[in-house]
Design an enzyme around this catalytic site. Sequence first.
Site, PDB file in Angstrom:
ATOM      1  N   HIS A  63      -3.721  35.713 -86.200  1.00 42.43           N
ATOM      2  CA  HIS A  63      -3.850  35.494 -84.667  1.00 42.43           C
ATOM      3  C   HIS A  63      -3.348  36.866 -84.019  1.00 42.43           C
ATOM      4  O   HIS A  63      -2.657  37.678 -84.556  1.00 42.43           O
ATOM      5  CB  HIS A  63      -2.760  34.494 -84.110  1.00 42.43           C
ATOM      6  N   ASP A  66       0.227  37.688 -83.994  1.00 40.34           N
ATOM      7  CA  ASP A  66       0.880  37.612 -85.224  1.00 40.34           C
ATOM      8  C   ASP A  66       1.079  39.206 -85.498  1.00 40.34           C
ATOM      9  O   ASP A  66       2.189  39.695 -86.127  1.00 40.34           O
ATOM     10  CB  ASP A  66       0.147  37.186 -86.662  1.00 40.34           C
ATOM     11  N   GLU A 194     -11.557  24.684 -85.791  1.00 41.87           N
ATOM     12  CA  GLU A 194     -10.666  23.964 -86.839  1.00 41.87           C
ATOM     13  C   GLU A 194     -10.163  22.840 -86.394  1.00 41.87           C
ATOM     14  O   GLU A 194      -9.381  23.039 -85.350  1.00 41.87           O
ATOM     15  CB  GLU A 194      -9.618  25.113 -87.160  1.00 41.87           C
ATOM     16  N   GLU A 230      -8.952  22.024 -92.470  1.00 41.37           N
ATOM     17  CA  GLU A 230      -7.641  22.474 -93.266  1.00 41.37           C
ATOM     18  C   GLU A 230      -7.211  21.117 -93.757  1.00 41.37           C
ATOM     19  O   GLU A 230      -7.363  19.850 -93.157  1.00 41.37           O
ATOM     20  CB  GLU A 230      -6.591  22.671 -91.980  1.00 41.37           C
ATOM     21  N   ASP A 258      -8.889  26.062 -94.865  1.00 43.94           N
ATOM     22  CA  ASP A 258      -7.411  26.245 -94.753  1.00 43.94           C
ATOM     23  C   ASP A 258      -6.788  25.374 -95.843  1.00 43.94           C
ATOM     24  O   ASP A 258      -6.645  24.402 -95.775  1.00 43.94           O
ATOM     25  CB  ASP A 258      -6.863  25.917 -93.283  1.00 43.94           C
ATOM     26  N   ASP A 269       2.207  18.225 -89.523  1.00 47.46           N
ATOM     27  CA  ASP A 269       1.545  19.390 -90.497  1.00 47.46           C
ATOM     28  C   ASP A 269       2.524  20.310 -91.110  1.00 47.46           C
ATOM     29  O   ASP A 269       3.069  21.019 -90.619  1.00 47.46           O
ATOM     30  CB  ASP A 269       0.988  20.244 -89.332  1.00 47.46           C
ATOM     31  N   ASP A 301      -3.298  28.432 -95.367  1.00 52.84           N
ATOM     32  CA  ASP A 301      -2.485  28.275 -94.122  1.00 52.84           C
ATOM     33  C   ASP A 301      -1.335  27.430 -94.647  1.00 52.84           C
ATOM     34  O   ASP A 301      -1.328  26.316 -94.312  1.00 52.84           O
ATOM     35  CB  ASP A 301      -3.428  27.594 -93.130  1.00 52.84           C
TER      36      ASP A 301
HETATM   37  C1  XLS Z   1      -2.065  24.778 -87.089  1.00 52.72           C
HETATM   38  C2  XLS Z   1      -3.289  25.527 -87.299  1.00 52.72           C
HETATM   39  C3  XLS Z   1      -3.315  26.933 -87.242  1.00 52.72           C
HETATM   40  C4  XLS Z   1      -4.738  27.612 -87.353  1.00 52.72           C
HETATM   41  C5  XLS Z   1      -4.849  29.099 -86.653  1.00 52.72           C
HETATM   42  O1  XLS Z   1      -1.958  23.467 -87.351  1.00 52.72           O
HETATM   43  O2  XLS Z   1      -3.578  25.194 -88.832  1.00 52.72           O
HETATM   44  O3  XLS Z   1      -2.443  27.415 -88.089  1.00 52.72           O
HETATM   45  O4  XLS Z   1      -5.150  27.521 -88.781  1.00 52.72           O
HETATM   46  O5  XLS Z   1      -4.722  28.802 -85.311  1.00 52.72           O
HETATM   47 NI    NI Z   2      -5.146  26.131 -89.954  1.00 45.43          NI
HETATM   48 NI    NI Z   3      -2.312  23.392 -89.503  1.00 43.42          NI
END
Ligand code: XLS
Ligand code: NI
Ligand code: NI
Length: 398
Positions: A63, A66, A194, A230, A258, A269, A301
């Site tokens: 990001h 980051d 995502e 993800e 992810d 999560d 991730d």
């Molecule tokens: C959060 C998301 C985030 C995305 C990127 O739950 O997984 O990490 O992958 O913003």
């Molecule tokens: Ni993610």
């Molecule tokens: Ni996530």
Amino acid sequence: MKEHLPFAAAYWHTMTQTGSDQFGSDVNIRNWFGKTPMDTAKNRVEAIFEFLSKLGVEYFCFHDVDIAPQGANLRESNKNIDDIVAIIKAKIKETGIKVLWNTANMFSHPRYVHGAASSCNADVFAYAAAQVKKGLEVGKELDARNYVFWGGREGYESLLNTDLKFEQDNMARLFHMAIDYAKEINFTGQFLIEPKPKEPTTHQYDFDAATTIAFLMNYGLKEHFKLNLEANHATLAGHTFDHELNVARCYNMLGSIDANQGNWLLGWDTDEFPTDLYAVTFALYQIVENGGLGKGGINFDAKVRRGSFEQNDLILAHIAGMDTFARSLKIVEKLKKDKFFETILEKRYASYKTGIGAEIVSGKANLETLEKYAFDNTINNKSDHLEEVKAKLNDYIF
Ligand code: XLS
Ligand code: NI
Ligand code: NI
């Protein structure tokens, strides 16, 4: 194996995560903290490239926030980003390591309290748009293979005060602006969305693959996007990861993943490193069936547990994840060689190959011809023997 498994590390979990949670402060021991936030940011660039080189991981994701500290205003933030991007660019040239995707964090800052593109405040929409613009410029500068939108606060807490349609219209507006700007600056990365069903909002608009695909189709965006799926988001949505991958595959929308895993006992999560051989095997099977991930990759991730606070745990955790994928790929290869699933499906749907089934599939049948057939027919169902299938799978996995 290297071609099938384009691994990436996540800058946020690897470089910026501190190990703090709601009940306790930072625990992670890291050696990249400097005197100022900019010093730390520069040290992190050194650290991530050393880390990736040692691990043999060829991609990373980040990001905006980051890589560089946020300034007092948008101009200052962009200046910080520019300074760090120049260093990253030189490192990319030196090592050959690439950006799998970058994104804009439009959820952490207090301005995003009511959302970003879906915020009720137009000034916030404007700021988010500016962040996306910068993100695309950075993606272009670093030759990122993809640009990700994860709608961290694009959702709602309560319908009592929410215009659901208007908020989604606005999200689509931002996506269209992003497509236009990418064209304008000739950014050729793949756009990815995502999905996630909840957290931080009660209900996120990009709930799961099917919801997100419907949204993209509704707003004329489908041709411009693919999905970044993800594992833990799938389980939060009440799906398995391979379900999400399969749905995306049906629509030619599988873009990138992810890679992580959740805890089946918890409703949030947890972003654990993927070590579940079954889940990863089924996921990889879908990816292989998809013919790979194209411009996408396998982004960890994932974060180390709070108890794994030593710096070396970052290395061990990534190895655990990569080894799981490597083992799973070998299993998938065996399954493919033996046509394990192909045989099951072929037998299961055999009734559509000939006779009335073939007529249904070819479009020759209609309600009248089918009624005529049903009048004089005796239905003969066959058992699935699913338990036997599972037992045989155990032989592949162990
Ligand atoms: C959060 C998301 C985030 C995305 C990127 O739950 O997984 O990490 O992958 O913003
Ligand atoms: Ni993610
Ligand atoms: Ni996530």
